[in-house]
Design an enzyme around this catalytic site. Structure first.
Site, mmCIF file in Angstrom:
data_model
loop_
_atom_site.group_PDB
_atom_site.id
_atom_site.type_symbol
_atom_site.label_atom_id
_atom_site.label_comp_id
_atom_site.label_asym_id
_atom_site.label_seq_id
_atom_site.Cartn_x
_atom_site.Cartn_y
_atom_site.Cartn_z
ATOM 1 N N ARG A 175 -6.950 11.960 -6.353
ATOM 2 C CA ARG A 175 -8.502 11.503 -5.858
ATOM 3 C C ARG A 175 -9.628 12.673 -5.567
ATOM 4 O O ARG A 175 -10.603 12.266 -5.746
ATOM 5 C CB ARG A 175 -8.442 10.679 -4.457
ATOM 6 N N ARG A 202 -3.551 7.085 0.492
ATOM 7 C CA ARG A 202 -4.128 8.161 1.251
ATOM 8 C C ARG A 202 -3.190 9.068 1.820
ATOM 9 O O ARG A 202 -3.202 10.112 2.100
ATOM 10 C CB ARG A 202 -5.257 7.812 1.984
ATOM 11 N N ARG A 251 0.798 -1.223 -0.092
ATOM 12 C CA ARG A 251 -0.042 0.058 0.207
ATOM 13 C C ARG A 251 0.707 1.248 0.073
ATOM 14 O O ARG A 251 0.584 2.253 0.725
ATOM 15 C CB ARG A 251 -0.979 0.070 1.141
ATOM 16 N N ASP A 274 -6.757 -2.785 -7.505
ATOM 17 C CA ASP A 274 -7.088 -3.522 -6.089
ATOM 18 C C ASP A 274 -7.540 -4.839 -6.429
ATOM 19 O O ASP A 274 -7.647 -5.335 -7.692
ATOM 20 C CB ASP A 274 -8.540 -2.700 -5.849
ATOM 21 N N TYR A 326 -15.179 -10.953 0.229
ATOM 22 C CA TYR A 326 -15.876 -9.701 -0.305
ATOM 23 C C TYR A 326 -17.158 -10.147 -0.977
ATOM 24 O O TYR A 326 -18.094 -9.299 -0.845
ATOM 25 C CB TYR A 326 -14.907 -8.710 -1.053
#
Ligand code: 1CP
Length: 351
Positions: free
Chosen positions: A36, A27, A23, A72, A152
């Site tokens: 973003r 963010r 990662r 992703d 998921y």
């Protein structure tokens, strides 16, 4: 020029300890937030130029040895017609709960055989990235392991207790196996296509295998991880990441994955005792320490890890079958200067 990450991943000696972070894009980077602010997460994943820009951001800022494709683990499910959104984690429109849901998916999976044509932007992004970084860094491709992606698809979103998955495991294990088997076939094609498009190393993320007991891991996670590893390792070095893998290390040893990513719950030394001399270890600085520690905490923790993997024992170097990384992904509240300190400390270590 030789690339340290690629060299170590192939089991060769390198002139330095390679470092990249799970990662590493995302963010905590202001330049990522700026992208973003203009584009949605899926838009970035589906637009090769944007995906390339965001993949390169952490490399340009910190000079990591690896560049991981920005995407992703749920993206390949778009190739089988799954309706997917992100906020910020994955949201599945129609969670898979019954035999009917999974049978319907089977039809789309047959059509999705040609994953290369279904989601071309992934492979275009890899080709562009390879041109951009050429000999300066190693290009990393990835996929989620079938169990984690199935979590998921069945829950529909992040879950506190994964109750639907647990119910399926108990009440209809065969149905779960059908889903895992289908996903595994798709991900093998997906990773092979990533290698054809320029990925030099691939990582398989089995984050939610951490939910499983040892027996459940052996039944629902291990066989599919093994199939992925066996199919891919003749083509490229494969890194296996299983969150909380310390409880499964005896199983993982049997898999003979070339590279195993270890989290912070066990020392690399202890992991090596179980996994043996040959395996290449990746890890394992605590992401929370990187986010909240002082500079000297970080420097001390890096030295402790490097002394375990690179330190001299009775005058003989222990070798460097080690890729520096975190135990899990970079946390969004991680200060930039802490990441700089980490990279500086690893770079300053002479092997
Ligand atoms: O901008 C945003 O708000 C989106 C946040 C985000 C990001 C930056 C998501 C949604 N995915 C990603 C990128 C991502 N995800 C990468 C990119 C490459 C990198 O820099 O490493 C990778 C490899 C992943 C893999 C991933 N997604 C995993 C496995 C790794 C892990 O950290 O355990 C998992 C479990 C996911 C699901 C997912 N996607 C996004 C989020 C926020 C989550 C986690 C949700 C949850 O906690 O269940």
């Amino acid at each position: 020029m030789e690339k340290p990450l690629f060299q170590v991943a192939k089991g060769e000696k390198a002139r330095s300890v390679p470092i990249w972070l799970m990662r590493q894009a995302g963010r905590y980077l202001p330049e990522y937030q700026a992208v973003r602010a203009k584009y949605g997460f899926l838009e970035v994943c589906q637009n090769p130029e944007l995906a390339v820009e965001v993949s390169l951001q952490p490399w340009k800022r910190f000079g990591f040895d690896g560049v991981i494709l920005f995407s992703d683990i749920l993206i390949p499910t778009l190739a089988m017609g799954v309706e997917l959104d992100f906020n910020p984690g994955p949201l599945i429109q129609k969670p898979l709960r019954s035999a009917k849901d999974i049978r319907a998916l089977e039809g789309s999976l047959t059509q999705a055989k040609n994953v290369f044509e279904s989601i071309p932007y992934v492979f275009q992004a890899l080709e562009l990235l390879k041109k951009e970084i050429s000999d300066s860094a190693t290009l990393i491709g990835f996929c989620g392991a079938p169990f984690t992606v199935a979590c998921y698809l069945i829950e529909g979103k992040h879950s506190q207790d994964f109750s639907h998955v647990k119910k399926m495991m108990k009440e209809s294990p065969i149905l779960l196996h059908i889903l895992l088997d289908k996903l595994c076939g798709l991900f093998i094609e997906y990773l092979k296509s990533q290698v054809k498009s320029g990925a030099e190393v691939v990582q398989v993320f089995d984050t939610w295998a951490s939910l499983l007991s040892t027996e459940e891991y052996a039944e629902f996670a291990y066989p599919y991880e093994k199939r992925l590893v066996d199919e891919l390792k003749p083509l490229a070095p494969v890194i296996l990441f299983v969150k909380e893998s310390s409880k499964f290390l005896n199983e993982i040893k049997k898999m003979e994955a070339p590279i195993v990513s270890i989290d912070q719950s066990i020392s690399l030394e202890d992991a090596r005792t179980v996994l043996g001399k040959e395996v290449i270890l990746q890890g394992n600085l605590d992401p929370e320490l990187l986010a909240s520690g002082t500079k000297s905490d970080i420097r001390r923790a890096v030295q402790a890890i490097l002394t375990q993997t690179q330190g001299q024992v009775q005058g003989r170097a222990r070798g460097q079958k080690h890729i520096f990384n975190l135990g899990h992904g970079v946390l969004p509240h991680t200060p930039l200067e802490n990441v700089s300190t980490l990279v500086e400390e690893v770079r300053g270590f002479h092997v």
